[in-house]
Design an enzyme around this catalytic site. Structure first.
Site, PDB file in Angstrom:
ATOM      1  N   HIS A   4       0.816  -1.216   0.000  1.00 52.06           N
ATOM      2  CA  HIS A   4       0.000   0.000   0.000  1.00 52.06           C
ATOM      3  C   HIS A   4       0.850   1.267   0.000  1.00 52.06           C
ATOM      4  O   HIS A   4       1.920   1.332   0.596  1.00 52.06           O
ATOM      5  CB  HIS A   4      -0.951   0.011   1.198  1.00 52.06           C
ATOM      6  CG  HIS A   4      -0.262  -0.032   2.535  1.00 52.06           C
ATOM      7  ND1 HIS A   4       0.236   1.080   3.157  1.00 52.06           N
ATOM      8  CD2 HIS A   4       0.021  -1.073   3.355  1.00 52.06           C
ATOM      9  CE1 HIS A   4       0.771   0.760   4.319  1.00 52.06           C
ATOM     10  NE2 HIS A   4       0.655  -0.549   4.460  1.00 52.06           N
ATOM     11  N   ASP A   5       0.372   2.253  -0.738  1.00 51.14           N
ATOM     12  CA  ASP A   5       0.971   3.592  -0.805  1.00 51.14           C
ATOM     13  C   ASP A   5       2.328   3.619  -1.489  1.00 51.14           C
ATOM     14  O   ASP A   5       3.058   4.619  -1.382  1.00 51.14           O
ATOM     15  CB  ASP A   5       1.077   4.224   0.594  1.00 51.14           C
ATOM     16  CG  ASP A   5      -0.267   4.325   1.285  1.00 51.14           C
ATOM     17  OD1 ASP A   5      -1.068   5.165   0.876  1.00 51.14           O
ATOM     18  OD2 ASP A   5      -0.517   3.542   2.229  1.00 51.14           O
TER      19      ASP A   5
ATOM     20  N   GLY B   4       5.053  -1.214   2.440  1.00 54.04           N
ATOM     21  CA  GLY B   4       4.262  -0.018   2.193  1.00 54.04           C
ATOM     22  C   GLY B   4       5.107   1.238   2.057  1.00 54.04           C
ATOM     23  O   GLY B   4       6.213   1.331   2.603  1.00 54.04           O
TER      24      GLY B   4
END
Length: 290
Positions: A136-137, A154
């Site tokens: 994520h991100d 992440g």
């Protein structure tokens, strides 16, 4: 980078799109011209597939996910699934995959989180090989290659034309500078300078990405100048900030050098990946090969 301000899709399936009878396309998904969706694949309600996207079999596309023109997604891959973050409560975070990127079998790309900037981005013309994971991100710029089984924690940032070797693991919040190379099976815990080459567990700088520099048209003189800066920054003695200032004074007018210095001075959550120790003979051999 792909446009992260793209509007929602129109919720229509273009007449030229080809959907296998066993594919499940949610009402509200946008499927552009000449898209192909293979057997047993699932496309979520907020997904947008631009023209010419090819989705193989058993693929899952979920969440607010925008897949650019001509992207190819192979068997068993998943894009836009929820982040592996216990704080995530199904907020409408996003995933963007740039044009012509190839996502191979069983690769995973997770959507952003509210603890980050709410967006996971893969740029154009990237190659995400088998079983690679993009957390994520993460932000990948253009022409990035992740080999088989690469793992990105992440919030990892990877600049243009970076190659990450098979089985490498990148710690969350690590930054990887433009046109660098990460050796296979490396464990990268700190930021890697532009044009750098790192290897090992835990990874250390081994020099510059000389092959990449040559392939992209850097002259012999430019490569030698970059090597001189590398030696000053990572092989010399003394206070690092003093060496940084000396490199700027001596070579700061060179654009590639200025890029390295700017990268080093930028805010970092993980610190800077430093060079491993080498024997003098090994260093001389590397210099001769440049």
């Amino acid at each position: 980078m792909p446009d992260t301000s793209l509007p929602p899709g129109d919720g229509r399936i273009h007449a030229s799109a080809q959907l296998h009878p066993t594919a499940i396309v949610s009402a509200g998904a946008t499927i552009g011209p000449d898209c192909r969706i293979g057997p047993f694949s699932m496309i979520g309600v907020h997904a947008v597939l631009e023209a010419g996207v090819t989705i193989g079999s058993n693929v899952a596309v979920e969440g607010h996910t925008w897949i650019g023109e001509g992207v190819q997604v192979s068997h068993g891959a998943s894009i836009g699934l929820a982040p592996q973050d216990l704080k995530y409560k199904n907020e409408p975070t996003r995933t963007v995959v740039g044009a012509r990127t190839i996502v191979r079998e069983h690769a995973t790309i997770h959507r952003g989180s509210v603890g980050g900037h709410g967006l996971t981005t893969v740029g154009a013309d990237c190659l995400i090989m088998v079983n690679a994971h993009i957390g994520h991100d993460c932000t990948l710029d253009h022409h990035v290659i992740l080999a088989n089984n690469v793992m990105l924690g992440g919030h990892v940032q990877i600049a243009d034309t970076v190659f990450v070797g098979g089985g490498a693991a990148l710690h969350q919040f690590v930054r990887i500078g433009r046109q660098s190379v990460i050796g296979g099976m490396s464990g990268v815990e700190a930021d890697v300078i532009p044009f750098g080459a790192v290897l090992g567990n835990r990874a250390r700088l081994t020099g510059l990405n000389l092959i990449g520099l040559r392939r992209r048209g850097f002259s012999r003189a430019e490569i030698h100048q970059l090597r001189a800066v590398y030696r000053l920054l990572f092989r010399s003695h003394g206070v690092f900030q003093d060496r940084l200032a000396q490199a700027e004074a001596d070579h700061g007018d060179h654009p590639a050098v200025a890029e390295i210095l700017s990268f080093i001075r930028s805010d970092s959550k993980r610190g800077l990946c430093r060079a491993r120790r080498v024997a003098p003979l090994e260093e001389d051999d590397a210099e001769a090969q440049a």
